[in-house]
Motif scaffolding. Sequence first.
Motif, mmCIF file in Angstrom:
data_model
loop_
_atom_site.group_PDB
_atom_site.id
_atom_site.type_symbol
_atom_site.label_atom_id
_atom_site.label_comp_id
_atom_site.label_asym_id
_atom_site.label_seq_id
_atom_site.Cartn_x
_atom_site.Cartn_y
_atom_site.Cartn_z
ATOM 1 N N LEU A 2 0.625 -1.192 0.162
ATOM 2 C CA LEU A 2 0.002 -0.191 0.116
ATOM 3 C C LEU A 2 0.883 1.178 0.074
ATOM 4 N N GLN A 5 2.016 2.155 -3.404
ATOM 5 C CA GLN A 5 0.968 2.605 -4.252
ATOM 6 C C GLN A 5 0.618 4.270 -3.937
ATOM 7 N N LEU A 6 0.735 4.496 -2.705
ATOM 8 C CA LEU A 6 0.373 5.618 -2.208
ATOM 9 C C LEU A 6 1.431 6.857 -2.551
ATOM 10 N N ALA A 9 0.387 7.215 -6.248
ATOM 11 C CA ALA A 9 -0.545 7.862 -6.520
ATOM 12 C C ALA A 9 -0.461 9.279 -6.206
ATOM 13 N N PHE A 251 -5.156 9.081 -7.059
ATOM 14 C CA PHE A 251 -5.265 7.681 -6.220
ATOM 15 C C PHE A 251 -6.304 6.880 -6.737
ATOM 16 N N LEU A 255 -4.795 3.009 -7.561
ATOM 17 C CA LEU A 255 -5.137 1.928 -6.691
ATOM 18 C C LEU A 255 -6.156 0.891 -7.482
ATOM 19 N N SER A 256 -6.582 1.243 -8.669
ATOM 20 C CA SER A 256 -7.563 0.436 -9.376
ATOM 21 C C SER A 256 -6.530 -0.286 -10.147
ATOM 22 N N ALA A 258 -3.696 -1.281 -9.229
ATOM 23 C CA ALA A 258 -2.944 -2.375 -8.236
ATOM 24 C C ALA A 258 -3.810 -3.362 -7.810
ATOM 25 N N TYR A 259 -5.007 -2.872 -7.562
ATOM 26 C CA TYR A 259 -6.037 -4.118 -6.723
ATOM 27 C C TYR A 259 -7.235 -4.475 -7.675
#
Length: 293
Positions: A2, A5-6, A9, A251, A255-256, A258-259
């Motif tokens: 996480l 990813q932050l 982002a 973000f 995040l989309s 990545a997950y």
Amino acid sequence: MLGQQLINALSLGSVYALFALGFTLIFGILGVINLAHGAVFMAGAYVALTLVQQLQMSLWLAVPLACLGSGLLGLLIEYLVLKPLRQRDAPHLIPMIATIGVAMILGSAAQGLFGAETQRFPEAAVPDVVLEVAGIHATVVELLIILVSFALMVALMLAMQKTQLGRALRAIAESPKAASLLGINVERLFHVTAFAAAVLGGFAGVLIALYSNAVYPLMGQPMLHKGIAVIILGGLGDMRGAMIGGLFLGFAEVLSVAYIGSNTRDAVAFGLLFLILLVRPQGLFGKVLERKA
């Protein structure tokens, strides 16, 4: 991870926010949706690439010169397109259509000059140092993008709130006629706004080119669409909304990917924007305008 990813982002979202700030500055002060802003974004990237690639210039010198070139391009669009239409009291849609034409001209010119192929900065020109803290990797470029973007956004917000120039611009945003009666040189500040907005757009173009290491003639089109979405989400003409909306979009995209998956990147991001606007159609910081008969 996480934390990783932050970081991604933040770096992407801060570029979106810078681009949207220039976009919303033009709309808030001049009352124009400048659809050539994406072409200015592209031009900034190409100027920096040319200075580094052809003139062997240091990136630290090429970037401010590219921003200056973008600002002058924005000023040229103001003098040749927006000002004459404003003097003729053209309806609101006319400047928007005119800037579409400007964007097409600039895009065709870039393709004629540089070709349609994607070009990249020389490897030696871009710092490749990677920092690692607690398992989170961040390149020097990503950290600079975040730090410089946030510094510019904060400086711009403070300038609008605390300086005499900022107060004059806010007065013009409320009513150009009333501002003129108060002795404010409205036309001069229109030019200043066009220059500053184009500098922000060109700088965003350089940053995204360094972030992805890709420069091509149509790179401004997807950014323009995202910029429009961001300023609508944040509230038309509101600088706080442009900042928060840009970060939100960054973000949502990262995040989309990545997950969920890269194929759903735009669908998820714009789907979330749509849901927010269903709840608050005027945007996060926009005001509800009542239509008078």
